[in-house]
Each structure stands twice: as structure tokens, then as C-alpha cells.
Design a protein around this motif. Sequence first.
Motif, PDB file in Angstrom:
ATOM      1  N   ARG A   1     -15.106  13.469  15.222  1.00 51.12           N
ATOM      2  CA  ARG A   1     -14.261  12.421  14.755  1.00 51.12           C
ATOM      3  C   ARG A   1     -14.070  11.808  13.819  1.00 51.12           C
ATOM      4  O   ARG A   1     -13.409  10.782  13.360  1.00 51.12           O
TER       5      ARG A   1
ATOM      6  N   PHE B   1     -16.219  16.655  19.302  1.00 50.90           N
ATOM      7  CA  PHE B   1     -15.663  15.136  19.581  1.00 50.90           C
ATOM      8  C   PHE B   1     -16.576  14.943  21.145  1.00 50.90           C
ATOM      9  O   PHE B   1     -17.203  13.480  20.856  1.00 50.90           O
TER      10      PHE B   1
ATOM     11  N   TRP C   1     -14.463   5.101  18.774  1.00 55.60           N
ATOM     12  CA  TRP C   1     -15.781   5.880  19.681  1.00 55.60           C
ATOM     13  C   TRP C   1     -16.566   4.759  20.334  1.00 55.60           C
ATOM     14  O   TRP C   1     -16.788   4.498  21.650  1.00 55.60           O
TER      15      TRP C   1
END
Length: 360
Positions: A212, A278, A112
Motif C-alpha cells: 500500500r 494490499f 485504504w
Amino acid sequence: MTDVEVPAVVDPVLAAVFPDREVAAAGDAGPSWNDDNRTVGVEFADGERAYCKVAVDGDPSRAARECGVLAYVDANAVVPTPAVLASATGSAADPPYVVTADVDGTIGWRAWRDADDDERVAFARAVGRTFASVHACRFDAHGRVVDGDANDLDVDPVPWPDLLADQIRWSRDRAGGGRFDDHYDDVLALVDDERDRLRDAPAALCHGDPARPNQFVHAADATDSTSIGDDTGSTSTTDSTDPTSATAERAPTVGLLDWELAHVGDPVRELQRARRQFVDSRYDPGTERHAQAFYDGYRDRAGGLPDGFEDRRRIYDAVTYLGVTGFFERWADDFDTPTDELAAEVADEMDRRLAAAREH
């Protein structure tokens, strides 16, 4: 065994499981707020890596659950998971542990961090598809996963409102009190008041901790046109005028680590929890575009959002926000905003979520 300093709680496990292998490096596997475990990543002299999770509190139930669910998911869901190399999960285990192989991919928080906006859209869509695959595993009743294998899970039936309340109390114990401890009472009262809306929710396998750090990502091949579609490899038709179609076609594949909190619960709760952890994480949060891609990915795989999504999602928006307010002292110092200002912000947000849940 080696000149490398290995944590004392892990060293005897590695010596027993890998008596003839030299450890070249060892270190914590990543951030964790669960003091009941110690997880260490090791690299052997031959370059291979493994992860050893030890239940430092001596409770074997989490290791048994994780091993059982990993076997079941590997056999029954299209979700990448780590392979179990060794485990000690019985009542005589001293200590209980699970050793897993390294996975091929990038840990979710790092993927990410390094992604641009379009890549985040593709990532979010892939995360939605992954959770739809997990939730496709359905059961006759909600409950706690006790153990399992490739063929079935051993589930101790518990009505969903009761199991949810137990999970909230477990989280409260982990948080250890703090400025917003009263929010647990508020949310528990909400769950009790909404029992009728909660008890008939679908009974789906849920991962239990969709943050995550518990995801790993396989990047899509630029020429791969099978990223979107069913599990046989057929592809969906995308509209070239749709601005999301290009990112949809190159969606990566997302696998899941750390299954020790897996249970049979309401998939709507996990969807909203995954969105908070997330997409809406306080650390480098996403946008509404990413949230919609997450939901779209779920629809790609499941054909729609779970039954009752609109009816129950606001309840879970309040439940999941306990991960922010309940652990306020653990994360507030990571931000430059004055603590009292930050506290007022999150208190107002919890009040808004509780009101929205009760108005629906």
C-alpha cells in the motif's frame, strides 16, 4: 542552505540538484524496511514537493533500474508514475540517487484507511487493473532489469526459478535472521522441487513491491463513467443487478511508486504478493470481497488472470508469506496478541501454505 534540518546524506544531493531553492520542510517519506536507502520528502519554500532517495550503501544498480523502468512504464503502460527530476546512477555516482516529483493523489495506505467498505472494493478493483497494465509489458525471457529507457529495458536473462530463489535469499538477508529463519529453507526447497512448473511462466514486467505505501490513488469523479473499460475510454457494460457494478463504475485510478525492485518475472507471483500486501495485510486487512474485486479488476484490463494462475498460485502463497514470518520480529510488537500465540498462528499458516503447494 536553509535553517531546516535535512539529513546529512541527502543535503548535498539537494544542494547539487536544487542550488537556488530553499527547503521549507524535510522528513522521512514513509515506513521502510530497506536499510540500504534513505528516502526523504522535501517541501520547498514555493510550496512544491519532491522526494529524494539516496542509496546509502553506494550501490547504483537500484537507482539505474528505477529510472529505466519509470521511463519505460511512462511510455508503454497506462499506469501513473512519478516524474524523475534528477538522478545519479552510474558507477561514479557518490552517492547514487533518484529525485522524483510529488504525485497527485493519496498514498495507498492512507486511502485504504479512510475508505468505507464499498470504496475499498473500488480501490481493490483499481489496483487489479493497474497490475494488469504493468504485466501487459511482456518480454522474451525472465531476468533482472539492469537499465532502460522509453523504448526498451535492458534485461539480464535469468531462469525464473533461479531469479525467484535469488529474491528469496535477498529477502532473507534483509530480515537478518529470527524465529522463523528456517522457513526460508523450506520455501527454497519448494521452489527447487517445483522448477518444472515455474520455468515456463509468462515473462512479464513486475513492480516487485506492491504494498500500500507504494501506491497512490486518484479518486474517481462521481460523474465519470470511463473508470472501467479499455484504454481508449470506452466503458464496459455493467449489470444493474450486480451489487459490484456501482463501485466498479467509480473505481479510482492507482499509480505506483518505488520501482527499484522491478524485474521480469511471473505475473502470478506478483498477483499473489499484491493480494497479501494490499488486501491481506496484517495492518487493517481486507475481506474476501476485496480480494475478489482485486482479481476482477485484473480481469477487466487483461481479459483474464495470467496463464497458469491456478497451477502456480499456491506456490507463491507460500513464497509471499515469508514477508510475514521472515520479518516477524519487526511487526509482532505492533499487536496486542501475546507474541507466542501470534508466532503459533503464523507458523501454522506457513505449514498450511507449504502443504497446499505440495499437494497441488
